[in-house]
Design a protein around this motif. Structure first.
Motif, PDB file in Angstrom:
ATOM      1  N   ASP A  34       0.888  -1.326   0.059  1.00 39.37           N
ATOM      2  CA  ASP A  34      -0.180  -0.008   0.052  1.00 39.37           C
ATOM      3  C   ASP A  34       0.943   1.253   0.015  1.00 39.37           C
ATOM      4  N   TYR A  35       0.811   1.823  -1.085  1.00 36.20           N
ATOM      5  CA  TYR A  35       1.792   3.137  -1.327  1.00 36.20           C
ATOM      6  C   TYR A  35       1.343   4.356  -0.664  1.00 36.20           C
ATOM      7  N   GLY A  36       0.032   4.375  -0.197  1.00 37.17           N
ATOM      8  CA  GLY A  36      -0.361   5.582   0.438  1.00 37.17           C
ATOM      9  C   GLY A  36      -0.621   6.732  -0.474  1.00 37.17           C
ATOM     10  N   ILE A  37       0.003   7.783   0.065  1.00 37.57           N
ATOM     11  CA  ILE A  37       0.071   9.146  -0.813  1.00 37.57           C
ATOM     12  C   ILE A  37       0.960   8.795  -2.132  1.00 37.57           C
ATOM     13  N   TYR A  38       1.705   8.035  -2.232  1.00 39.97           N
ATOM     14  CA  TYR A  38       2.538   7.986  -3.615  1.00 39.97           C
ATOM     15  C   TYR A  38       1.759   7.001  -4.543  1.00 39.97           C
ATOM     16  N   GLU A  39       0.988   6.564  -4.436  1.00 42.50           N
ATOM     17  CA  GLU A  39      -0.087   5.594  -5.220  1.00 42.50           C
ATOM     18  C   GLU A  39      -0.016   6.246  -6.531  1.00 42.50           C
ATOM     19  N   GLY A  40       0.227   5.800  -7.697  1.00 39.04           N
ATOM     20  CA  GLY A  40       0.068   6.397  -8.981  1.00 39.04           C
ATOM     21  C   GLY A  40       1.174   7.339  -9.326  1.00 39.04           C
ATOM     22  N   ARG A  41       2.431   7.356  -8.661  1.00 37.08           N
ATOM     23  CA  ARG A  41       3.533   8.218  -8.867  1.00 37.08           C
ATOM     24  C   ARG A  41       4.566   7.496  -9.004  1.00 37.08           C
ATOM     25  N   THR A  42       5.611   8.050  -9.905  1.00 32.20           N
ATOM     26  CA  THR A  42       6.916   7.369 -10.223  1.00 32.20           C
ATOM     27  C   THR A  42       7.877   7.780  -9.032  1.00 32.20           C
ATOM     28  N   THR A  43       8.574   7.128  -8.919  1.00 29.23           N
ATOM     29  CA  THR A  43       9.886   7.240  -8.145  1.00 29.23           C
ATOM     30  C   THR A  43      10.491   8.464  -8.292  1.00 29.23           C
ATOM     31  N   SER A  44      10.827   8.728  -9.813  1.00 30.49           N
ATOM     32  CA  SER A  44      11.547  10.087 -10.005  1.00 30.49           C
ATOM     33  C   SER A  44      10.792  11.121  -9.750  1.00 30.49           C
ATOM     34  N   ASP A  45       9.512  11.091  -9.748  1.00 29.73           N
ATOM     35  CA  ASP A  45       8.498  12.237  -9.656  1.00 29.73           C
ATOM     36  C   ASP A  45       8.580  12.430  -7.996  1.00 29.73           C
ATOM     37  N   ILE A  46       8.536  11.350  -7.324  1.00 24.84           N
ATOM     38  CA  ILE A  46       8.467  11.665  -5.703  1.00 24.84           C
ATOM     39  C   ILE A  46       9.900  12.307  -5.385  1.00 24.84           C
ATOM     40  N   ARG A  47      10.765  11.861  -6.100  1.00 24.56           N
ATOM     41  CA  ARG A  47      12.338  12.473  -5.755  1.00 24.56           C
ATOM     42  C   ARG A  47      12.413  13.748  -5.899  1.00 24.56           C
ATOM     43  N   LYS A  48      11.753  14.396  -6.779  1.00 28.01           N
ATOM     44  CA  LYS A  48      11.824  15.721  -6.920  1.00 28.01           C
ATOM     45  C   LYS A  48      11.429  16.563  -5.609  1.00 28.01           C
ATOM     46  N   GLU A  49      10.593  16.110  -5.003  1.00 31.58           N
ATOM     47  CA  GLU A  49      10.256  16.638  -3.804  1.00 31.58           C
ATOM     48  C   GLU A  49      11.000  15.944  -2.508  1.00 31.58           C
ATOM     49  N   ILE A  50      11.255  14.781  -2.716  1.00 29.26           N
ATOM     50  CA  ILE A  50      11.956  14.052  -1.530  1.00 29.26           C
ATOM     51  C   ILE A  50      13.412  13.107  -2.123  1.00 29.26           C
ATOM     52  N   PRO A  51      14.270  14.097  -2.264  1.00 32.07           N
ATOM     53  CA  PRO A  51      15.623  13.435  -2.794  1.00 32.07           C
ATOM     54  C   PRO A  51      15.822  12.111  -2.045  1.00 32.07           C
ATOM     55  N   GLY A  52      16.327  11.171  -2.916  1.00 33.91           N
ATOM     56  CA  GLY A  52      16.732   9.970  -2.294  1.00 33.91           C
ATOM     57  C   GLY A  52      15.655   8.929  -1.735  1.00 33.91           C
ATOM     58  N   TRP A  53      14.363   9.453  -1.948  1.00 26.93           N
ATOM     59  CA  TRP A  53      12.976   8.660  -1.518  1.00 26.93           C
ATOM     60  C   TRP A  53      13.070   7.235  -2.361  1.00 26.93           C
ATOM     61  N   ASP A  54      13.045   6.129  -1.124  1.00 29.91           N
ATOM     62  CA  ASP A  54      12.920   4.777  -1.611  1.00 29.91           C
ATOM     63  C   ASP A  54      11.862   4.098  -1.164  1.00 29.91           C
ATOM     64  N   VAL A  55      11.331   3.203  -1.816  1.00 30.63           N
ATOM     65  CA  VAL A  55       9.977   2.488  -1.042  1.00 30.63           C
ATOM     66  C   VAL A  55      10.306   1.579   0.083  1.00 30.63           C
ATOM     67  N   PHE A  56      11.650   0.933   0.072  1.00 32.85           N
ATOM     68  CA  PHE A  56      12.330   0.064   0.900  1.00 32.85           C
ATOM     69  C   PHE A  56      12.598   0.887   2.337  1.00 32.85           C
ATOM     70  N   ARG A  57      12.834   2.291   2.199  1.00 34.75           N
ATOM     71  CA  ARG A  57      13.644   2.976   3.249  1.00 34.75           C
ATOM     72  C   ARG A  57      12.993   4.140   3.709  1.00 34.75           C
ATOM     73  N   SER A  58      12.160   4.396   3.130  1.00 36.32           N
ATOM     74  CA  SER A  58      11.359   5.897   3.436  1.00 36.32           C
ATOM     75  C   SER A  58       9.972   5.748   3.750  1.00 36.32           C
ATOM     76  N   PRO A  59       9.659   6.645   4.816  1.00 34.35           N
ATOM     77  CA  PRO A  59       8.127   6.673   5.297  1.00 34.35           C
ATOM     78  C   PRO A  59       7.126   6.554   4.126  1.00 34.35           C
ATOM     79  N   ILE A  60       6.034   5.961   4.083  1.00 31.99           N
ATOM     80  CA  ILE A  60       4.801   5.895   3.455  1.00 31.99           C
ATOM     81  C   ILE A  60       3.713   6.408   3.967  1.00 31.99           C
TER      82      ILE A  60
END
Length: 192
Positions: free
Chosen positions: A85-111
């Motif tokens: 369950d990706y929560g607020i990141y549902e439907g977003r790409t990792t690269s898009d999320i990293r524009k707001e949160i550099p280094g974001w990673d599903v295995f290591r970052s809050p969801i």
């Protein structure tokens, strides 16, 4: 506990979001036509294999893949196979999320509003150990992250190992034993 346990992991065929790299957790997308064709290539690989259980995520992309692979007559819906369950990141790409949160990673970052890595670890650990106690050859039709997490837990006890395992649409992987050690027997085999 049974060392005769063998888990056959089958990722669903291509969807619009898996093709674009968007995180697809609980959004119930259908297979693309390309995904349908990919899923059909699983049937020859699975025909003649005797499964003790065939379990599928409740989401239609996994169920449809199971049907096209020719083993749906044994299919039982298993909620533990739902994707992360990706929560607020549902439907977003990792690269898009990293524009707001550099280094974001599903295995290591809050969801936020979704499942943390710790939540998924608990879910996968309980599920895998339950399957292990049941034993036998079990097919699991599901999604990239949850299947990678299952493999990570199977081999190391930590789902985070799954971060190092790529998994293609409509791929087949097998987890089993070599003597007393849990191993990856096959990984990411595709026939398309």
């Amino acid at each position: 506990m049974s060392s005769s346990t063998e888990l056959w992991l089958v990722r669903h065929g291509q969807t619009e979001w898996s093709k674009s790299g968007q995180h697809t957790g609980r959004t119930d997308l259908p297979l693309l036509e390309e995904g349908v064709e990919q899923a059909k290539t699983l049937e020859p690989a699975l025909s003649g294999i005797a499964f003790d259980q065939v379990l599928s995520s409740p989401l239609r992309r996994a169920k449809h893949t199971c049907e096209l692979a020719g083993v749906a007559e044994q299919m039982r819906i298993e909620p533990q196979l739902l994707e992360w369950d990706y929560g607020i990141y549902e439907g977003r790409t990792t690269s898009d999320i990293r524009k707001e949160i550099p280094g974001w990673d599903v295995f290591r970052s809050p969801i936020p509003e979704g499942e943390s890595c710790e939540d998924v670890q608990k879910r996968v650990a309980a599920f895998v150990e339950e399957l292990h106690q049941q034993g036998g050859r079990i097919a699991l039709f599901a999604h990239a992250h949850i299947l990678r997490c299952i493999a990570g837990y199977w081999t190391t006890g930590d789902i985070r190992f799954g971060a190092h395992l790529a998994l293609s649409p409509a791929s087949l992987s097998v987890l089993s034993y070599h003597r007393e050690d849990r191993v990856i027997k096959k990984w990411n085999v595709t026939h398309h």
